[in-house]
Design an enzyme around this catalytic site. Structure first.
Site, PDB file in Angstrom:
ATOM      1  N   SER A   1       0.841  -1.191   0.000  1.00 23.14           N
ATOM      2  CA  SER A   1       0.000   0.000   0.000  1.00 23.14           C
ATOM      3  C   SER A   1       0.880   1.246   0.000  1.00 23.14           C
ATOM      4  CB  SER A   1      -0.920   0.018   1.227  1.00 23.14           C
ATOM      5  OG  SER A   1      -0.155   0.102   2.420  1.00 23.14           O
TER       6      SER A   1
ATOM      7  N   SER B   1      12.361  10.076   6.357  1.00 23.89           N
ATOM      8  CA  SER B   1      11.260  11.014   6.534  1.00 23.89           C
ATOM      9  C   SER B   1      11.830  12.404   6.778  1.00 23.89           C
ATOM     10  CB  SER B   1      10.408  10.593   7.732  1.00 23.89           C
ATOM     11  OG  SER B   1       9.455  11.571   8.073  1.00 23.89           O
TER      12      SER B   1
ATOM     13  N   TYR C   1       9.462   7.547  16.394  1.00 24.39           N
ATOM     14  CA  TYR C   1       9.555   7.585  14.932  1.00 24.39           C
ATOM     15  C   TYR C   1      10.741   8.437  14.481  1.00 24.39           C
ATOM     16  CZ  TYR C   1       7.894   8.180  10.096  1.00 24.39           C
ATOM     17  OH  TYR C   1       7.767   8.196   8.720  1.00 24.39           O
TER      18      TYR C   1
ATOM     19  N   LYS D   1      13.996   7.168  12.339  1.00 23.51           N
ATOM     20  CA  LYS D   1      14.265   7.758  11.025  1.00 23.51           C
ATOM     21  C   LYS D   1      15.571   8.554  11.021  1.00 23.51           C
ATOM     22  CE  LYS D   1      10.686   6.094   8.899  1.00 23.51           C
ATOM     23  NZ  LYS D   1      10.844   5.067   7.842  1.00 23.51           N
TER      24      LYS D   1
ATOM     25  N   THR E   1      -1.257   8.450   2.568  1.00 28.94           N
ATOM     26  CA  THR E   1      -1.158   7.014   2.831  1.00 28.94           C
ATOM     27  C   THR E   1      -1.881   6.715   4.143  1.00 28.94           C
ATOM     28  OG1 THR E   1       0.856   7.108   4.171  1.00 28.94           O
ATOM     29  CG2 THR E   1       1.146   7.050   1.769  1.00 28.94           C
TER      30      THR E   1
END
Length: 280
Positions: free
Chosen positions: A15, A138, A151, A155, A187
């Site tokens: 996806s 990111s 996160y 990253k 997304t």
């Protein structure tokens, strides 16, 4: 350099950006290896891409299975030309509320999993003297954003590892390494983000819903990789500005993010909903 007839392995391909990359690389004539946890979804992506393909489902954190999976992937067409480490999960919780297990899980999925896969694919590329490795980091891999301490940590670690890897293999072995820095892209990343207790959030963010279409992000990524770009920003507006500020005027950026943090702390104290700012 184009990607026609090259074997391109995309993780997190079921996806979002991964699926859009499958379509984009397929249209460029690449042969696709598509990986993720959901085999049926991968089959649908492969059908839409219309390229010669191998469906190779696996759990990103299954370290014991990875050597056999890499052997199967390399045996399919005689080697991997391009590896795109795209699989990952995000987070939406303040550090003060976040269980340590959330940090462990996000580091396992977003950092250790791509590093392990890269380490297994790397020897054949070194022997061949060519290859291209990419990681989807990111904007949060360069900018510390509230509600994303785990996160951001993972990253940022990806940026450090793959920058250092590039230094070791780019000139010595002719292997390109690209770090991709998406901002908000349409997304399910916010919907699938982990909460403070490790549950799935289940709702999206306005910034994600209003972000770049995944197809446009994929086009920018493949164009950057074709150009051999070492770093590929895929961001608009404030997120693109944040990347520039991090390099040129970090104190000004820190002040902006600190104000975001203060607003969130006030909302927490009042028991009000906590909404993240743009910065995926």
């Amino acid at each position: 350099m184009g990607f026609a007839e090259q074997t391109v392995w995309i993780t997190g391909a079921s996806s979002g950006i991964g699926a859009a990359l499958a379509n984009t690389f397929g249209a460029a004539g690449a042969k696709l290896i598509l990986s993720g946890r959901r085999e049926e979804a991968l089959k649908e992506v492969a059908a839409a891409a219309g390229a010669e393909h191998l469906i190779l489902p696996f759990e990103a954190t299954d370290q014991a299975a990875l050597p056999g999976i890499v052997q199967e992937a390399e045996g399919w067409q005689g080697g991997i030309d391009v590896l795109i480490n795209n699989a990952g999960i995000s987070q939406r919780s303040l550090a003060i509320d976040t269980d340590f297990s959330v940090y462990e899980k996000i580091m396992e999925v977003d950092f250790f999993a791509p590093v392990r896969l890269t380490q297994l694919v790397l020897p054949a590329m070194v022997e061949r003297g060519s290859g291209h490795i990419a990681v989807v980091s990111s904007v949060a891999g360069k900018v510390g954003a509230p509600l994303r301490t785990a996160y951001c940590a993972a990253k940022h670690a990806c940026c450090g590892y793959y920058d250092a890897l590039r230094a070791e293999v780019e000139t010595a072995y002719g292997i390109k390494v690209s770090v991709i820095l998406p901002g908000s892209v349409q997304t399910a990343i916010a919907t699938n983000a982990l909460t403070a207790t490790g549950g799935v959030r289940g709702t999206s963010d306005a910034n994600i819903d209003n972000g770049l279409p995944a197809e446009e992000a994929a086009t920018r990524i493949i164009n950057g990789m074709a150009a051999g770009d070492r770093e590929i920003p895929v961001a608009e507006g404030m997120e693109a500005m944040a990347l520039q500020m991090r390099a040129a005027n970090p104190d000004a950026l820190f002040q902006i993010t600190a104000e975001q943090g203060r607003t969130l702390a006030e909302a927490r104290a009042k028991g009000e909903p906590i909404e993240p700012a743009r910065m995926e």
